[in-house]
Every structure is written in structure tokens, then in C-alpha cells.
Design a protein around this motif. Structure first.
Motif, PDB file in Angstrom:
ATOM      1  N   SER A  78       0.663  -1.134  -0.052  1.00 61.20           N
ATOM      2  CA  SER A  78       0.050  -0.083  -0.085  1.00 61.20           C
ATOM      3  C   SER A  78       0.938   1.465  -0.060  1.00 61.20           C
ATOM      4  CB  SER A  78      -0.757  -0.088   1.307  1.00 61.20           C
ATOM      5  OG  SER A  78      -0.127  -0.031   2.333  1.00 61.20           O
ATOM      6  N   LEU A  79       0.298   2.398  -0.334  1.00 57.06           N
ATOM      7  CA  LEU A  79       0.649   3.606  -0.261  1.00 57.06           C
ATOM      8  C   LEU A  79      -0.040   4.571   0.696  1.00 57.06           C
ATOM      9  CD1 LEU A  79       2.595   6.170  -0.969  1.00 57.06           C
ATOM     10  CD2 LEU A  79       1.220   6.314  -3.126  1.00 57.06           C
ATOM     11  N   SER A  80       0.631   4.938   1.784  1.00 59.86           N
ATOM     12  CA  SER A  80      -0.152   5.807   2.610  1.00 59.86           C
ATOM     13  C   SER A  80       0.046   7.327   2.732  1.00 59.86           C
ATOM     14  CB  SER A  80      -0.153   5.475   4.057  1.00 59.86           C
ATOM     15  OG  SER A  80      -0.581   4.000   4.460  1.00 59.86           O
ATOM     16  N   CYS A  81      -0.593   8.241   2.628  1.00 56.26           N
ATOM     17  CA  CYS A  81      -0.206   9.580   2.718  1.00 56.26           C
ATOM     18  C   CYS A  81      -1.009  10.108   4.063  1.00 56.26           C
ATOM     19  CB  CYS A  81      -0.862  10.322   1.359  1.00 56.26           C
ATOM     20  SG  CYS A  81      -0.532  12.269   1.692  1.00 56.26           S
ATOM     21  N   GLY A  82      -0.321  10.592   4.904  1.00 55.05           N
ATOM     22  CA  GLY A  82      -1.136  11.276   6.410  1.00 55.05           C
ATOM     23  C   GLY A  82      -0.384  12.349   6.711  1.00 55.05           C
ATOM     24  N   ARG A 106       3.776  17.852   8.955  1.00 56.97           N
ATOM     25  CA  ARG A 106       4.257  17.717   7.786  1.00 56.97           C
ATOM     26  C   ARG A 106       3.862  16.572   7.127  1.00 56.97           C
ATOM     27  NH1 ARG A 106      10.136  19.232   7.864  1.00 56.97           N
ATOM     28  NH2 ARG A 106      10.129  18.369   5.826  1.00 56.97           N
ATOM     29  N   PRO A 107       3.339  16.650   6.058  1.00 56.29           N
ATOM     30  CA  PRO A 107       2.617  15.295   5.337  1.00 56.29           C
ATOM     31  C   PRO A 107       3.899  14.398   5.084  1.00 56.29           C
ATOM     32  CG  PRO A 107       2.111  17.470   4.187  1.00 56.29           C
ATOM     33  CD  PRO A 107       3.069  17.741   5.153  1.00 56.29           C
ATOM     34  N   PHE A 108       3.332  13.040   4.836  1.00 60.37           N
ATOM     35  CA  PHE A 108       4.320  12.135   4.737  1.00 60.37           C
ATOM     36  C   PHE A 108       3.615  11.003   3.880  1.00 60.37           C
ATOM     37  CE2 PHE A 108       1.974   9.847   7.651  1.00 60.37           C
ATOM     38  CZ  PHE A 108       2.155   8.625   7.701  1.00 60.37           C
ATOM     39  N   LEU A 109       4.525  10.283   2.862  1.00 59.08           N
ATOM     40  CA  LEU A 109       4.245   9.178   2.096  1.00 59.08           C
ATOM     41  C   LEU A 109       5.070   8.125   2.623  1.00 59.08           C
ATOM     42  CD1 LEU A 109       4.691  10.891  -1.398  1.00 59.08           C
ATOM     43  CD2 LEU A 109       2.625  10.373  -0.220  1.00 59.08           C
ATOM     44  N   PHE A 110       4.106   6.985   2.844  1.00 55.86           N
ATOM     45  CA  PHE A 110       4.886   5.718   3.065  1.00 55.86           C
ATOM     46  C   PHE A 110       4.280   4.493   2.256  1.00 55.86           C
ATOM     47  CE2 PHE A 110       4.165   2.338   6.852  1.00 55.86           C
ATOM     48  CZ  PHE A 110       5.422   1.604   6.552  1.00 55.86           C
ATOM     49  N   GLY A 111       5.168   4.034   1.386  1.00 56.76           N
ATOM     50  CA  GLY A 111       4.947   2.757   0.696  1.00 56.76           C
ATOM     51  C   GLY A 111       5.354   1.395   0.973  1.00 56.76           C
ATOM     52  N   LEU A 112       4.908   0.351   0.959  1.00 55.66           N
ATOM     53  CA  LEU A 112       5.207  -0.900   1.040  1.00 55.66           C
ATOM     54  C   LEU A 112       4.974  -1.639  -0.282  1.00 55.66           C
ATOM     55  CD1 LEU A 112       4.156  -1.457   4.605  1.00 55.66           C
ATOM     56  CD2 LEU A 112       6.483  -1.277   3.906  1.00 55.66           C
ATOM     57  N   GLY A 113       5.875  -2.411  -0.715  1.00 60.32           N
ATOM     58  CA  GLY A 113       5.622  -3.264  -1.850  1.00 60.32           C
ATOM     59  C   GLY A 113       5.225  -4.466  -1.662  1.00 60.32           C
ATOM     60  N   VAL A 167       9.095  12.399   3.891  1.00 55.90           N
ATOM     61  CA  VAL A 167       8.340  13.645   4.767  1.00 55.90           C
ATOM     62  C   VAL A 167       8.379  14.859   3.778  1.00 55.90           C
ATOM     63  CG1 VAL A 167       8.614  15.004   6.774  1.00 55.90           C
ATOM     64  CG2 VAL A 167       9.304  12.570   6.811  1.00 55.90           C
ATOM     65  N   LEU A 168       7.380  15.349   3.536  1.00 61.61           N
ATOM     66  CA  LEU A 168       7.013  16.565   2.815  1.00 61.61           C
ATOM     67  C   LEU A 168       7.188  17.772   3.476  1.00 61.61           C
ATOM     68  CD1 LEU A 168       4.149  14.989   0.553  1.00 61.61           C
ATOM     69  CD2 LEU A 168       6.567  15.032  -0.001  1.00 61.61           C
ATOM     70  N   PRO A 169       7.194  18.865   2.886  1.00 63.72           N
ATOM     71  CA  PRO A 169       7.180  20.199   3.519  1.00 63.72           C
ATOM     72  C   PRO A 169       5.833  20.659   3.864  1.00 63.72           C
ATOM     73  CG  PRO A 169       8.176  20.459   1.259  1.00 63.72           C
ATOM     74  CD  PRO A 169       7.595  19.273   1.386  1.00 63.72           C
ATOM     75  N   PRO A 170       5.407  21.426   5.040  1.00 58.65           N
ATOM     76  CA  PRO A 170       4.314  21.643   5.630  1.00 58.65           C
ATOM     77  C   PRO A 170       3.328  22.239   4.265  1.00 58.65           C
ATOM     78  CG  PRO A 170       6.059  22.503   7.016  1.00 58.65           C
ATOM     79  CD  PRO A 170       6.610  22.040   5.800  1.00 58.65           C
TER      80      PRO A 170
END
Length: 192
Positions: A78-82, A106-113, A167-170
């Protein structure tokens, strides 16, 4: 799996979390040496995960941990954006990879293949409030013909074998959307 919010008025026990979690194998293990009883509350607040389209989950939470515990989850590909709006959280531990850190605001993306065991340590008194979405491969595959053209290819990269996080910019617009997700009480599906 579709679910509904738990009432804010009562604490969540391990059994409640198991019923409400989007991931089917979420468990909580106490850090203390005493035995964890099924009806002992470990968190209080609201935890929501709802599949609004095939492979698209909206997740929100506003909880306080009442006990020290480790939450283990076998998370699917999955790919999570939180976005963590309030509180602090411990990093997500992933066997064989660097811990995934979330930073407040700070938004973040977290992906597991691939399906992967993840864990997070929570301390009593910790508050966590946030919102996000989770995309499964089934959701992104629906747009396969468009991936090269409209920028979805970068999202698909997060689903390659392994674990990735950014981790993305605010972002004020994302913070407003996350706040609206927490305040919204819509219960129906979103048409595909």
C-alpha cells in the motif's frame, strides 16, 4: 474493510481496535509485565478507517493512549499519505528498513511493496490526532493507462518491492483537508 467510527465517549480496548482496524492483523502488546485483559482500554477517542472506493481508504484518528503498548500490524502492499495534526508519535519500525518517522504538521508518504510486519511503541498519555488516505495496488491499477502521463507514476514507485517513505514540506491546504476529514461524518461510498 468498511467500518464506522467508535464513540468518543468510551475507551477503546484491544478487542475494539481489532474490530475497527483496516488491517486484519493489528494486535497490541503491553509493555508492562501484567497480563493484558481483552476489555482493558488502551486508547480513548475515535479511530476510523473506511474504504470509500475499491482500494482507497480514508483514515482518521483522535486518540489518547491510556497504557504503554506496542502495536503490531501486518500491513499489506500500500501507499499511505498522512498528516499528524496534533501530538507526537514514535517512528514506525519495519524489519530490515530504517524507521518511518512522522512529524507534526508535515505530510508524509509511506509505501510498502509487499505485506510487511510493522510496529510502533506508544506511551501512556500520548495524544495523536491526524488523517490520511491509503491506496492499495488495486486502486492505482484502475488508472494504469494514465500512469505515465499525469504524474501517477511516482505514486506507483512507492509500491515497488521494499519500503519507502518521504516527509514533505508543511502544506496549509493539506492541513485543511485533514482537519475536514476529522470533522466530516459522511458514511456512504464515493462513486467510482
Amino acid at each position: 474493510m468498511p467500518s464506522s467510527p467508535l464513540p468518543v465517549a468510551r475507551g477503546l480496548s484491544v478487542a475494539d481496535i481489532l474490530r475497527q482496524a483496516a488491517q486484519p492483523s493489528l494486535t497490541a502488546n503491553p509493555l508492562a509485565t501484567d497480563r493484558l485483559e481483552a476489555d482493558r482500554s488502551i486508547v480513548s477517542g475515535q479511530l476510523v478507517s473506511r474504504e470509500v472506493q475499491r482500494g482507497l481508504f480514508v483514515n482518521t484518528h483522535d486518540i489518547v493512549y491510556l497504557s504503554d503498548c506496542v502495536l503490531d500490524a501486518r500491513k499489506g502492499s500500500s501507499l499511505s499519505c498522512g498528516l499528524l495534526l496534533a501530538g507526537d508519535v514514535a517512528p514506525i519500525g519495519i524489519a530490515g528498513y530504517a524507521p518511518v518517522q512522522q512529524l507534526r504538521g508535515r505530510p508524509f508518504l509511506f509505501g510498502l511493496g509487499q505485506p510487511t510486519q510493522c510496529e510502533r511503541l506508544w506511551r501512556a498519555g500520548t495524544r495523536s490526532r491526524g488523517a490520511g488516505i491509503t491506496l492499495t495496488p488495486a486502486f492505482l491499477e484502475r488508472f494504469g493507462e494514465y500512469i505515465a502521463d499525469d504524474g501517477l507514476a511516482i505514486l506507483h514507485d512507492y509500491l515497488r518491492p521494499g519500503a519507502r517513505s518521504t516527509v514533505l514540506p508543511p502544506s496549509r491546504p493539506l492541513a485543511l483537508i485533514a482537519g475536514r476529514l476529522l470533522a466530516h461524518h459522511y458514511q456512504g461510498p464515493i462513486p467510482e
